[in-house]
Write an enzyme that holds these catalytic residues in place. Structure first.
Site, short mmCIF file in Angstrom:
data_model
loop_
_atom_site.label_atom_id
_atom_site.label_comp_id
_atom_site.label_asym_id
_atom_site.label_seq_id
_atom_site.Cartn_x
_atom_site.Cartn_y
_atom_site.Cartn_z
N SER A 163 -23.06 46.85 -39.70
CA SER A 163 -23.77 47.78 -40.91
C SER A 163 -25.14 47.77 -40.58
CB SER A 163 -23.52 47.40 -42.11
OG SER A 163 -23.75 48.44 -43.19
N HIS A 189 -20.94 51.33 -40.25
CA HIS A 189 -21.40 52.22 -41.32
C HIS A 189 -22.32 53.08 -41.30
CE1 HIS A 189 -19.98 48.35 -44.10
NE2 HIS A 189 -18.95 49.17 -43.48
N ASP A 285 -17.93 43.52 -46.21
CA ASP A 285 -17.03 44.30 -45.69
C ASP A 285 -16.57 43.58 -44.34
OD1 ASP A 285 -15.14 46.41 -45.05
OD2 ASP A 285 -16.83 47.63 -44.27
#
Length: 344
Positions: A163, A189, A285
């Site tokens: 991310s 992401h 995540d």
């Protein structure tokens, strides 16, 4: 605790006002100034010493990319780029992330998307305030990367999740991947309009063929598949070989595509014939999914705190026992190939 001091840089007075108002509504943030162009911003940075700068990419006199380059060379600090979600905007934003910007946010395209976009700016400013700033990001490498010419695939696949800070991390890793690299799937992401450009950028720097994942694509050695942003999750499934599957669904662990979804699917599809890697990023995540992979027998790596822009996802994974070994970014590419090699 002291408030996060933010300077808002945008040539649109309306946009400066919208962003500033949204930031000031948060009790942890104080907007200390607004600048209409980089020359005004330069003086305000010196005078106001902000903790975070939000920076428009497209501005008169000097564009945001050129100004960011000067900031990172002369006074490195957390910067969040604000960009139009267009193809041209995607290319410039990716360059900004390579240069050391912490993250990017899309400008609201219309009235209906304004509140969501402003909420994202607030969230990413808070992340940026805690991020580690890379002072040498975007610098030309001193020598060309040495790719593994002797790499022999073992039949394992590689699954990577990342991310905030992931653009630089993935570029660093994939530039070491040879033409014979293991089939590799990535969930990063990123806005939907950015992932095709990002895959193309990775492709130019890697010995592997890097592409945006398509539904039903066969996983093959020498190829890397990047999850499309936005509407679907990327999974790996068995169907006349191993294939990518794009699945519509709600966000998982706060994200779509979700790293947890990818890792869980890899654990189910291949068990111990995999290497799982969790890189820099905020939140949790991927932590549970990586633990599922490790319990299925996969080898797992996490990026270490010192080399992360945000040590969130790797920390969460490490704390629950999902990470077999923590590795610096500079060693990560080689470590992945070592674990996926038939010669280990």
């Amino acid at each position: 605790m002291a408030k996060i001091r933010v300077l808002v840089v945008d040539d649109s007075a309306t946009m400066r006002s919208l962003i500033s108002a949204a930031l000031n509504r948060d009790p942890d943030i104080e907007v200390v100034g607004g600048a209409g162009d980089p020359f005004e911003a330069r003086g305000m940075i010196k005078a106001l010493n902000p903790d975070v700068v939000t920076l428009d990419i497209e501005m008169p006199n000097m564009n945001g990319i050129d100004f960011l380059e000067k900031i990172m060379r002369l006074r490195p600090m957390p910067v969040v780029m604000v960009s139009t979600l267009t193809q041209a905007g995607a290319e410039m934003t990716l360059r900004a992330l390579e240069l050391g910007a912490v993250d990017c946010v899309g400008k609201p395209a219309d009235a209906t998307g304004t509140q969501e976009a402003l909420a994202e700016i607030v969230a990413k400013v808070k992340i940026a305030a805690r991020a580690s700033v890379r002072t040498n990001a975007g610098a030309a490498p001193t020598s060309a990367p040495t790719r593994r010419k002797d790499f022999m695939p073992s039949g394992d696949i590689v699954a990577i999740g990342s991310s905030t800070g992931g653009v630089e991390a993935l570029l660093s890793i994939l530039q070491l991947f040879p033409e014979t690299c293991p089939p590799t799937v990535i969930t990063q992401h990123m806005p939907a309009t950015f992932t095709a450009s990002f895959a193309a950028r990775l492709d130019r720097s890697s010995g592997a063929k890097v592409q945006e994942a398509s539904d039903g694509a066969l996983l093959e050695p020498g190829k890397v598949y990047v999850a499309p942003g936005g509407a679907t999750h990327l999974e790996v499934v068995r169907s006349a070989g191993l294939r990518c599957r794009l699945v519509a669904g709600d966000p998982v662990s706060g994200h779509r595509p979700s790293v947890d979804v990818l890792f869980n699917s890899v654990a189910h599809a291949v068990g111990d014939k995999a290497v799982g890697v969790i890189l820099t990023g905020m939140g949790r995540d991927g932590a549970q999914g990586l633990l599922t992979m490790r319990k299925a027998g996969a080898k797992t790596l996490g990026q270490d705190e010192a080399s992360c822009v945000v040590y969130g996802m790797p920390r969460s994974a490490f704390e629950i026992g999902a990470v077999e070994r923590q590795v610096s970014l500079s060693s990560m590419g080689q470590s992945i190939l070592d674990l996926a090699s038939a010669r280990r």
